[in-house]
Write a protein that holds these residues in place. Sequence first.
Motif, PDB file in Angstrom:
ATOM      1  N   SER A 165       0.889  -1.129  -0.102  1.00  0.00           N
ATOM      2  CA  SER A 165      -0.043  -0.086   0.093  1.00  0.00           C
ATOM      3  C   SER A 165       0.693   1.266   0.102  1.00  0.00           C
ATOM      4  CB  SER A 165      -0.720  -0.015   1.121  1.00  0.00           C
ATOM      5  OG  SER A 165      -1.268   1.252   1.439  1.00  0.00           O
ATOM      6  N   ALA A 166       0.416   2.206  -0.824  1.00  0.00           N
ATOM      7  CA  ALA A 166       1.042   3.541  -1.093  1.00  0.00           C
ATOM      8  C   ALA A 166       0.686   4.420  -0.183  1.00  0.00           C
ATOM      9  CB  ALA A 166       1.320   4.020  -2.363  1.00  0.00           C
ATOM     10  N   VAL A 167      -0.388   4.165   0.632  1.00  0.00           N
ATOM     11  CA  VAL A 167      -1.065   5.412   1.314  1.00  0.00           C
ATOM     12  C   VAL A 167      -1.219   5.039   2.658  1.00  0.00           C
ATOM     13  CG1 VAL A 167      -3.284   6.575   1.312  1.00  0.00           C
ATOM     14  CG2 VAL A 167      -2.694   5.638  -0.690  1.00  0.00           C
ATOM     15  N   PRO A 168      -0.479   5.934   3.718  1.00  0.00           N
ATOM     16  CA  PRO A 168      -0.565   5.420   5.038  1.00  0.00           C
ATOM     17  C   PRO A 168      -1.872   5.833   5.578  1.00  0.00           C
ATOM     18  CG  PRO A 168       0.805   7.706   4.570  1.00  0.00           C
ATOM     19  CD  PRO A 168       0.192   7.138   3.208  1.00  0.00           C
ATOM     20  N   LEU A 169      -2.263   5.236   6.813  1.00  0.00           N
ATOM     21  CA  LEU A 169      -3.600   5.358   7.296  1.00  0.00           C
ATOM     22  C   LEU A 169      -3.762   6.803   7.902  1.00  0.00           C
ATOM     23  CD1 LEU A 169      -6.158   4.239   8.263  1.00  0.00           C
ATOM     24  CD2 LEU A 169      -4.973   3.300  10.176  1.00  0.00           C
ATOM     25  N   VAL A 219      -5.705  -2.069  -3.750  1.00  0.00           N
ATOM     26  CA  VAL A 219      -6.531  -0.901  -4.007  1.00  0.00           C
ATOM     27  C   VAL A 219      -7.360  -0.576  -2.834  1.00  0.00           C
ATOM     28  CG1 VAL A 219      -6.275  -1.319  -6.500  1.00  0.00           C
ATOM     29  CG2 VAL A 219      -8.332  -2.617  -5.354  1.00  0.00           C
ATOM     30  N   TRP A 220      -7.869  -1.679  -2.089  1.00  0.00           N
ATOM     31  CA  TRP A 220      -8.777  -1.555  -1.007  1.00  0.00           C
ATOM     32  C   TRP A 220      -8.041  -0.855   0.131  1.00  0.00           C
ATOM     33  CZ3 TRP A 220     -13.847  -1.395  -1.296  1.00  0.00           C
ATOM     34  CH2 TRP A 220     -14.744  -2.285  -2.175  1.00  0.00           C
ATOM     35  N   THR A 221      -6.941  -1.289   0.192  1.00  0.00           N
ATOM     36  CA  THR A 221      -5.976  -0.817   1.549  1.00  0.00           C
ATOM     37  C   THR A 221      -5.860   0.766   1.018  1.00  0.00           C
ATOM     38  OG1 THR A 221      -5.154  -2.648   1.733  1.00  0.00           O
ATOM     39  CG2 THR A 221      -3.956  -0.893   2.945  1.00  0.00           C
ATOM     40  N   ASN A 222      -5.625   1.090  -0.057  1.00  0.00           N
ATOM     41  CA  ASN A 222      -5.383   2.496  -0.583  1.00  0.00           C
ATOM     42  C   ASN A 222      -6.552   3.464  -0.187  1.00  0.00           C
ATOM     43  OD1 ASN A 222      -2.439   1.938  -1.042  1.00  0.00           O
ATOM     44  ND2 ASN A 222      -3.040   1.834  -3.539  1.00  0.00           N
ATOM     45  N   TYR A 265       3.061  -5.693   3.463  1.00  0.00           N
ATOM     46  CA  TYR A 265       1.926  -5.036   2.421  1.00  0.00           C
ATOM     47  C   TYR A 265       1.244  -3.816   3.065  1.00  0.00           C
ATOM     48  CZ  TYR A 265       2.826  -9.449   0.044  1.00  0.00           C
ATOM     49  OH  TYR A 265       3.527 -10.326  -0.418  1.00  0.00           O
ATOM     50  N   ARG A 266       1.542  -3.358   4.362  1.00  0.00           N
ATOM     51  CA  ARG A 266       1.004  -2.247   4.937  1.00  0.00           C
ATOM     52  C   ARG A 266      -0.473  -2.176   5.083  1.00  0.00           C
ATOM     53  NH1 ARG A 266       5.082   2.196   2.070  1.00  0.00           N
ATOM     54  NH2 ARG A 266       6.887   1.071   2.841  1.00  0.00           N
ATOM     55  N   PHE A 267      -1.138  -3.400   5.522  1.00  0.00           N
ATOM     56  CA  PHE A 267      -2.451  -3.335   6.022  1.00  0.00           C
ATOM     57  C   PHE A 267      -2.506  -3.572   7.391  1.00  0.00           C
ATOM     58  CE2 PHE A 267      -1.737  -7.666   4.301  1.00  0.00           C
ATOM     59  CZ  PHE A 267      -2.481  -8.384   5.626  1.00  0.00           C
ATOM     60  N   ASP A 268      -3.513  -3.730   8.036  1.00  0.00           N
ATOM     61  CA  ASP A 268      -3.714  -3.300   9.490  1.00  0.00           C
ATOM     62  C   ASP A 268      -4.027  -4.495  10.574  1.00  0.00           C
ATOM     63  OD1 ASP A 268      -3.493  -0.213   9.107  1.00  0.00           O
ATOM     64  OD2 ASP A 268      -4.946  -0.672   7.891  1.00  0.00           O
ATOM     65  N   GLY A 269      -3.943  -5.693   9.937  1.00  0.00           N
ATOM     66  CA  GLY A 269      -4.269  -6.854  10.862  1.00  0.00           C
ATOM     67  C   GLY A 269      -5.222  -7.857  10.379  1.00  0.00           C
ATOM     68  N   TRP A 270      -5.648  -8.800  11.265  1.00  0.00           N
ATOM     69  CA  TRP A 270      -6.208 -10.026  10.663  1.00  0.00           C
ATOM     70  C   TRP A 270      -7.610 -10.173  11.699  1.00  0.00           C
ATOM     71  CZ3 TRP A 270      -4.429 -12.453   6.699  1.00  0.00           C
ATOM     72  CH2 TRP A 270      -2.972 -12.105   6.278  1.00  0.00           C
ATOM     73  N   LEU A 271      -8.686 -10.781  10.608  1.00  0.00           N
ATOM     74  CA  LEU A 271      -9.831 -11.308  11.300  1.00  0.00           C
ATOM     75  C   LEU A 271      -9.378 -13.083  11.267  1.00  0.00           C
ATOM     76  CD1 LEU A 271     -12.981 -11.300  11.999  1.00  0.00           C
ATOM     77  CD2 LEU A 271     -13.483 -12.062   9.677  1.00  0.00           C
ATOM     78  N   VAL A 272      -9.587 -13.585  12.376  1.00  0.00           N
ATOM     79  CA  VAL A 272      -9.254 -14.913  12.536  1.00  0.00           C
ATOM     80  C   VAL A 272     -10.594 -15.899  12.767  1.00  0.00           C
ATOM     81  CG1 VAL A 272      -7.933 -16.797  13.944  1.00  0.00           C
ATOM     82  CG2 VAL A 272      -6.984 -14.503  13.713  1.00  0.00           C
ATOM     83  N   ASN A 273     -10.751 -16.647  11.682  1.00  0.00           N
ATOM     84  CA  ASN A 273     -11.977 -17.382  11.603  1.00  0.00           C
ATOM     85  C   ASN A 273     -11.568 -19.048  11.371  1.00  0.00           C
ATOM     86  OD1 ASN A 273     -14.441 -18.288  11.063  1.00  0.00           O
ATOM     87  ND2 ASN A 273     -14.744 -17.010   8.968  1.00  0.00           N
ATOM     88  N   ILE A 274     -11.742 -19.511  12.699  1.00  0.00           N
ATOM     89  CA  ILE A 274     -11.404 -20.955  12.868  1.00  0.00           C
ATOM     90  C   ILE A 274     -13.088 -21.819  12.622  1.00  0.00           C
ATOM     91  CG2 ILE A 274     -10.291 -23.047  14.080  1.00  0.00           C
ATOM     92  CD1 ILE A 274      -8.246 -21.108  13.014  1.00  0.00           C
TER      93      ILE A 274
END
Length: 554
Positions: free
Chosen positions: A37-41, A105-108, A157-166
């Motif tokens: 990602s090229a766009v910081p949060l 593109v979504w992260t940006n 990849y500069r996204f922000d974390g995870w949804l964990v689904n077991i």
Amino acid sequence: PARYFDTKTTEPISFFLSGLEELLAWQPNSNDEFNVSAVPLAKRQPPLRSGRPRTLVCHDMRGGYLEDRFIQGSATRNPYVFYHWRYIDIFVYFSHHTVTIPPVVWTNAAHRNSVPVLGTFITEWTDGEKLCEAFLAGGEEAYGTVAEQLARIAQHYRFDGWLVNIENKLSAAAVGNLPLFLQDLTARVHSAVPGGLVIWYDSVLKDGTLRWQNELNDQNRMFFDACDGLFTNYNWKEEQLERSQRLAGPRLNDVYVGVDVFARGDVIGGGFDTDKSLRLIRQFGLSAAIFAPGWVYEHLGKENFLQNENRFWGSLAEYLPTHSICTLPLTTSFSLGMGTSTFLDGKDEDSGPWYDLSAQDIQPLYPEQQGTLSTSCCLQDAWCGGSSLQLQGTIHPGEERVAVRLFSLQMPAPPKLFLTLLYKLEGSQPDDFTVALEVTTWDSGICFEGNPTSLPEPNGRYHPRFLPAPPPGLAKLLAACHRGSHGWTSRCYELELQDCSLRDLSLIVSLQQPSLQETSFTCLLGEIRVLDTASVAASPPQVQGVTASQLWWQ
């Protein structure tokens, strides 16, 4: 390599990882730089972790990685876009691949609008059972390696974390290590990604059986305690909200109550009745997780998607606390990251559909007032990009103006602001109206305009001073003051404030002469900029060390 480049077009694409082996083998490499990602949060107010209920959107559409996988855009007609970013707090990209890395593109687009993005780590069915056995039953070294890889992927990849689904049953050994894995993953994500998040989906219980609880309870609480939040299943009733509220205690906002917009199973409300679910959730002060709002696009069709989308989010707006912009410059052409044409300076430069969420601009609020105002997106005409913001309203007899709140702001006002506006009035008598900007400030006895001898404005409303020409030194940047063309009108303003805090930026449409009839107007907004004069006057940093790689001349 096919993972990184589309085999038909050779264009760079976003990708997922399948299975444990691919996850453990993952290393950053030069082919995937397109995916970073090229766009910081962007910062926001109030911060995500302030004490108010949050709204999470979980995007699940036909398996994911559709046209949104093309990192440099595609010529897609009528694509799916999301743009009500001001109303949501967290965006999750969901698919059924083991490791869903959100398409960049979504992260940006989300980051530009202050919304963090989570990927999904999912295991399901018999294969999921085997996978979990391999890394969870194996002990600290095995689950620690998985946690480390997931944190490294989010950081790279500069996204922000995870949804964990077991979503499979677990052996006693595996479920015993699950809270430790979640704790480890959460700690690693927090240290690798500023503001990072790990959220657990309500699925497996503490004894390893797979049984959805639709609430926070003693069967799943140890997983909630080990991470940043719980996303509940969708088939809850009011008493389950009450129990979740009681058990969560001070972590009320970390319970995200699931709402399936497709309304599968026994649910309170989905579709255009989603507001019924949200009303109840908010009564208990809980956060909401809106699952598959792409229903609007998939179920109602692509043709009137933008109208239906505005209707859907408009129906929920009263239950969605919005967040404010807290940094300058603020500049937007309202582009959705798609279009049927590409406009530049009001001129249609290139007819033909396009889709690229990375090119989506900062999005405004989309205010609606029954009978007075509606806000929508116009693809037929724009100043720059693919769309403009269309305001349609009615000025009632005896009234002189309509105010449209476009952005909520929360920051100290610099001593001097420059504002630019590009608009177009449509209809038979555009000369009947004037269009101007209004800035409101937070109520403060010490805030005033200009110099200390002027009085504070009542209710903190300021109308920036119109500048017929840009001030010297800024002429180049503010060529906007003269650049209306193709029917667009351009305006430049300045506003000097002392000891003020900015609150709202609104557009005011007024009648030149009061009228005894209802008067309707349509106004397109092409661009708005709010600039801090001091930082604009400073020369921009020079770009250094440019390199070009993987060139292919056509």
